[in-house]
Scaffold this motif. Structure first.
Motif, PDB file in Angstrom:
ATOM      1  N   SER A 308     -29.755   7.525  53.346  1.00 18.37           N
ATOM      2  CA  SER A 308     -30.928   8.248  53.824  1.00 18.37           C
ATOM      3  C   SER A 308     -30.593   9.731  53.883  1.00 18.37           C
ATOM      4  CB  SER A 308     -31.327   7.759  55.220  1.00 18.37           C
ATOM      5  OG  SER A 308     -30.392   8.218  56.187  1.00 18.37           O
ATOM      6  N   TYR A 309     -31.547  10.523  54.343  1.00 24.16           N
ATOM      7  CA  TYR A 309     -31.277  11.957  54.454  1.00 24.16           C
ATOM      8  C   TYR A 309     -30.174  12.251  55.472  1.00 24.16           C
ATOM      9  CZ  TYR A 309     -34.664  11.774  58.385  1.00 24.16           C
ATOM     10  OH  TYR A 309     -35.342  11.476  59.542  1.00 24.16           O
ATOM     11  N   PHE A 310     -29.896  11.327  56.383  1.00 23.84           N
ATOM     12  CA  PHE A 310     -28.758  11.481  57.302  1.00 23.84           C
ATOM     13  C   PHE A 310     -27.442  11.452  56.527  1.00 23.84           C
ATOM     14  CE2 PHE A 310     -32.074  10.183  60.168  1.00 23.84           C
ATOM     15  CZ  PHE A 310     -31.757  10.767  61.387  1.00 23.84           C
ATOM     16  N   ALA A 311     -27.302  10.484  55.623  1.00 25.73           N
ATOM     17  CA  ALA A 311     -26.068  10.355  54.842  1.00 25.73           C
ATOM     18  C   ALA A 311     -25.874  11.553  53.927  1.00 25.73           C
ATOM     19  CB  ALA A 311     -26.097   9.062  54.020  1.00 25.73           C
ATOM     20  N   VAL A 312     -26.954  12.013  53.315  1.00 27.87           N
ATOM     21  CA  VAL A 312     -26.857  13.153  52.402  1.00 27.87           C
ATOM     22  C   VAL A 312     -26.418  14.406  53.146  1.00 27.87           C
ATOM     23  CG1 VAL A 312     -28.224  14.729  50.982  1.00 27.87           C
ATOM     24  CG2 VAL A 312     -28.453  12.277  50.680  1.00 27.87           C
ATOM     25  N   THR A 313     -26.992  14.653  54.332  1.00 27.59           N
ATOM     26  CA  THR A 313     -26.595  15.842  55.075  1.00 27.59           C
ATOM     27  C   THR A 313     -25.154  15.735  55.572  1.00 27.59           C
ATOM     28  OG1 THR A 313     -28.856  16.259  55.757  1.00 27.59           O
ATOM     29  CG2 THR A 313     -27.150  17.354  57.001  1.00 27.59           C
ATOM     30  N   ALA A 314     -24.721  14.551  55.946  1.00 24.51           N
ATOM     31  CA  ALA A 314     -23.321  14.376  56.351  1.00 24.51           C
ATOM     32  C   ALA A 314     -22.392  14.702  55.179  1.00 24.51           C
ATOM     33  CB  ALA A 314     -23.086  12.955  56.846  1.00 24.51           C
ATOM     34  N   TYR A 315     -22.755  14.225  54.006  1.00 21.39           N
ATOM     35  CA  TYR A 315     -21.993  14.514  52.786  1.00 21.39           C
ATOM     36  C   TYR A 315     -21.978  16.017  52.521  1.00 21.39           C
ATOM     37  CZ  TYR A 315     -20.867  14.078  47.747  1.00 21.39           C
ATOM     38  OH  TYR A 315     -20.302  14.182  46.498  1.00 21.39           O
ATOM     39  N   ASP A 316     -23.149  16.650  52.653  1.00 22.95           N
ATOM     40  CA  ASP A 316     -23.258  18.095  52.418  1.00 22.95           C
ATOM     41  C   ASP A 316     -22.539  18.911  53.493  1.00 22.95           C
ATOM     42  OD1 ASP A 316     -24.731  17.668  50.125  1.00 22.95           O
ATOM     43  OD2 ASP A 316     -26.671  17.936  51.111  1.00 22.95           O
ATOM     44  N   ALA A 317     -22.546  18.433  54.724  1.00 25.58           N
ATOM     45  CA  ALA A 317     -21.838  19.144  55.795  1.00 25.58           C
ATOM     46  C   ALA A 317     -20.343  19.191  55.494  1.00 25.58           C
ATOM     47  CB  ALA A 317     -22.090  18.474  57.142  1.00 25.58           C
ATOM     48  N   MET A 318     -19.807  18.084  54.994  1.00 29.86           N
ATOM     49  CA  MET A 318     -18.398  18.074  54.613  1.00 29.86           C
ATOM     50  C   MET A 318     -18.141  19.023  53.447  1.00 29.86           C
ATOM     51  SD  MET A 318     -17.167  16.185  56.910  1.00 29.86           S
ATOM     52  CE  MET A 318     -15.479  16.132  56.324  1.00 29.86           C
ATOM     53  N   ALA A 319     -19.076  19.056  52.499  1.00 32.73           N
ATOM     54  CA  ALA A 319     -18.940  19.984  51.371  1.00 32.73           C
ATOM     55  C   ALA A 319     -18.959  21.430  51.863  1.00 32.73           C
ATOM     56  CB  ALA A 319     -20.065  19.757  50.364  1.00 32.73           C
ATOM     57  N   ALA A 320     -19.837  21.730  52.818  1.00 34.27           N
ATOM     58  CA  ALA A 320     -19.928  23.090  53.356  1.00 34.27           C
ATOM     59  C   ALA A 320     -18.648  23.476  54.088  1.00 34.27           C
ATOM     60  CB  ALA A 320     -21.130  23.198  54.294  1.00 34.27           C
ATOM     61  N   ILE A 321     -18.099  22.548  54.877  1.00 37.99           N
ATOM     62  CA  ILE A 321     -16.832  22.816  55.573  1.00 37.99           C
ATOM     63  C   ILE A 321     -15.725  23.055  54.549  1.00 37.99           C
ATOM     64  CG2 ILE A 321     -15.072  21.815  57.081  1.00 37.99           C
ATOM     65  CD1 ILE A 321     -17.390  20.270  58.479  1.00 37.99           C
ATOM     66  N   ASP A 322     -15.698  22.220  53.514  1.00 41.91           N
ATOM     67  CA  ASP A 322     -14.695  22.338  52.456  1.00 41.91           C
ATOM     68  C   ASP A 322     -14.784  23.712  51.771  1.00 41.91           C
ATOM     69  OD1 ASP A 322     -12.834  21.875  50.470  1.00 41.91           O
ATOM     70  OD2 ASP A 322     -13.889  20.187  49.565  1.00 41.91           O
ATOM     71  N   LEU A 323     -15.967  24.076  51.310  1.00 43.37           N
ATOM     72  CA  LEU A 323     -16.147  25.338  50.585  1.00 43.37           C
ATOM     73  C   LEU A 323     -15.870  26.547  51.480  1.00 43.37           C
ATOM     74  CD1 LEU A 323     -19.377  24.343  48.629  1.00 43.37           C
ATOM     75  CD2 LEU A 323     -17.110  24.717  47.640  1.00 43.37           C
ATOM     76  N   THR A 324     -16.242  26.430  52.748  1.00 44.69           N
ATOM     77  CA  THR A 324     -15.997  27.530  53.680  1.00 44.69           C
ATOM     78  C   THR A 324     -14.507  27.718  53.925  1.00 44.69           C
ATOM     79  OG1 THR A 324     -18.135  27.175  54.753  1.00 44.69           O
ATOM     80  CG2 THR A 324     -16.490  28.411  56.000  1.00 44.69           C
ATOM     81  N   LEU A 325     -13.791  26.613  54.133  1.00 46.66           N
ATOM     82  CA  LEU A 325     -12.345  26.707  54.357  1.00 46.66           C
ATOM     83  C   LEU A 325     -11.599  27.180  53.121  1.00 46.66           C
ATOM     84  CD1 LEU A 325     -11.613  23.564  56.567  1.00 46.66           C
ATOM     85  CD2 LEU A 325     -11.726  25.952  57.282  1.00 46.66           C
ATOM     86  N   GLN A 326     -12.146  26.889  51.939  1.00 48.22           N
ATOM     87  CA  GLN A 326     -11.544  27.439  50.725  1.00 48.22           C
ATOM     88  C   GLN A 326     -11.620  28.965  50.743  1.00 48.22           C
ATOM     89  OE1 GLN A 326     -12.996  25.591  47.066  1.00 48.22           O
ATOM     90  NE2 GLN A 326     -13.074  23.602  48.065  1.00 48.22           N
ATOM     91  N   LYS A 327     -12.739  29.492  51.281  1.00 50.33           N
ATOM     92  CA  LYS A 327     -12.905  30.948  51.358  1.00 50.33           C
ATOM     93  C   LYS A 327     -11.995  31.564  52.423  1.00 50.33           C
ATOM     94  CE  LYS A 327     -17.237  32.445  51.117  1.00 50.33           C
ATOM     95  NZ  LYS A 327     -18.698  32.489  51.379  1.00 50.33           N
ATOM     96  N   THR A 328     -11.753  30.823  53.522  1.00 52.82           N
ATOM     97  CA  THR A 328     -10.920  31.362  54.609  1.00 52.82           C
ATOM     98  C   THR A 328      -9.446  30.977  54.464  1.00 52.82           C
ATOM     99  OG1 THR A 328     -11.204  29.443  56.071  1.00 52.82           O
ATOM    100  CG2 THR A 328     -12.882  31.194  56.201  1.00 52.82           C
ATOM    101  N   LYS A 329      -9.119  30.277  53.364  1.00 53.60           N
ATOM    102  CA  LYS A 329      -7.747  29.786  53.138  1.00 53.60           C
ATOM    103  C   LYS A 329      -7.292  28.840  54.252  1.00 53.60           C
ATOM    104  CE  LYS A 329      -6.187  33.595  50.199  1.00 53.60           C
ATOM    105  NZ  LYS A 329      -7.562  33.987  49.821  1.00 53.60           N
ATOM    106  N   GLY A 330      -8.244  27.996  54.691  1.00 54.63           N
ATOM    107  CA  GLY A 330      -7.919  26.962  55.665  1.00 54.63           C
ATOM    108  C   GLY A 330      -8.091  27.357  57.111  1.00 54.63           C
TER     109      GLY A 330
END
Length: 398
Positions: A308-330
């Motif tokens: 559902s849209y809950f699962a998709v946003t959870a997946y996207d939230a992890m992607a956002a955390i991942d991409l953000t930490l790549q920018k901050t070098k962890g």
């Protein structure tokens, strides 16, 4: 001790408890600890189950790491809308469990309660569902990757106007998100020349829709727009709508996508057939990325659990955390993380999404869908869309 002195001592103790009187961030090579606050029991337990499935799929695809750091998920159950519990849980996650990021937050009252804690702790908080517009204004450390109710309601009002609807009734659940839906619909619909001839707010617990529907039938509007949270309320309303012969009475029905949430659509059954809704995600979204997401989700969870849209946003939230930490070098420290998150853009299973750099809220496509039976399954078939929709409640401040 003076009142001012007491406040200073309390503030110092809070900061000490939150680990902010020295180095704010753990070393980037340590595991990233994420506190997930959600509903895992009671009538809305599916929310937490969908969150977990979306998070698990993303981590499986990325070797259990985000931003180069291994991940530990610490899950906590609020058992539904419970702001006091959510606030206490957030404090425990930060002070006792030493989490670096808070996420989950399915109900708006819970998200509002956690906002104050996020500010005190200066900890990044990613909202996976709660959809009341003002949530991201509750703290500079809160961002939303889901949607707002106003964001998906405004396009429905515009679509109805385009279809020649000039007289509408609104029916919403009586809580923050319901009021948001009512407000956004009325503003857009009346600005476009429509008239809202009646408004109903129903209680969240065990409402009897019969009297409301009969009142609408007697009023004879052209159409009704309704909003209820996903789960038990939409099927109950649709059942009464069918039983009272509202379609035969010539009254059209429209809603936001919570009414035909993919997770509940099979259980809702044929009373949902033909309903036109507006939302940001459908299980049947035809993009290659979503087709892969749905296939991989089924491989992990079985065909009976639709994302559902809950699962998709959870997946996207992890992607956002991942991409953000790549920018901050962890580095997950609050200010660095939030600065890096602003303006983030990437492709989601729902389509292109971005984080508004000014409001920290989601910008995305909103689709107009119709519930149809395809290959024996009830699905939300998209047939129109509104691109790059922002939360209309915040557009004037941009």
């Amino acid at each position: 001790m003076t009142t001012m002195t007491k406040r200073t001592v309390l503030s110092t103790l809070l900061l000490a408890g939150f680990g902010l009187l020295g180095s704010a961030a753990q070393a980037a090579d340590e595991p990233l600890r994420i506190g997930l606050i959600a509903t895992y029991s009671g009538p809305y337990a599916d929310y937490g189950r969908q969150f977990d499935a979306g998070v698990a799929l993303y981590l499986k695809e990325h070797g259990g790491k985000v931003g180069g750091r291994t991940v530990e998920i610490i899950k906590k159950d609020t058992a539904g809308p419970a702001p006091d519990a959510a606030k206490r849980i957030a404090q425990e996650l930060i002070v006792r469990d030493k989490v670096n990021v808070l996420t989950g937050l399915d109900f708006s009252p819970n998200a509002y309660a956690v906002g104050a804690i996020a500010t005190q702790a200066r900890i990044p908080t990613i909202v996976m569902n709660a959809a009341s517009s003002a949530i991201t204004t509750s703290s500079p450390y809160v961002a939303r990757l889901s949607f707002t109710v106003q964001q998906v309601t405004d396009p429905m009002a515009r679509y109805m106007l385009k279809e020649g609807i000039k007289d509408a009734y609104t029916v919403v659940a009586d809580y923050a998100s319901g009021v948001d839906a009512e407000t956004a619909f009325k503003k857009t619909f009346t600005a476009g020349g429509g008239k809202v001839s009646g408004e109903v707010r129903t209680p969240m617990n065990n409402p009897d829709f019969s009297a409301y529907v009969q009142r609408i039938k007697d009023a004879k509007p052209q159409a009704v727009f309704f909003f209820f949270p996903s789960g038990v309320m939409p099927p109950a309303f649709l059942k009464v709508w069918k039983e009272r012969g509202m379609e035969q009475a010539g009254i059209k029905l429209y809603a936001t996508g919570e009414a035909t949430d993919d997770s509940y659509l099979d259980a809702t059954g044929d009373v949902a057939l033909g309903l036109v809704t507006s939302h940001h995600y459908s299980f049947a979204h035809p993009s290659p990325k979503n087709q892969k997401f749905v296939k991989d989700f089924a491989a992990d969870n079985g065909a009976r659990l639709r994302p559902s849209y809950f699962a998709v946003t959870a997946y996207d939230a992890m992607a956002a955390i991942d991409l953000t930490l790549q920018k901050t070098k962890g580095d997950a420290s609050g200010d660095k993380f939030m600065d890096a998150l602003r303006g983030l853009r990437f492709e989601s299973p729902r389509g292109p999404i971005e984080v508004d750099p000014l409001t920290r809220d989601i910008v995305q496509t909103v689709y107009i869908r119709k519930t149809e039976r395809v290959n024996g399954q009830l699905v939300n078939v998209e047939f129109d869309k509104f691109d790059r929709v922002k939360d209309p409640a915040k557009e004037s401040s941009n």
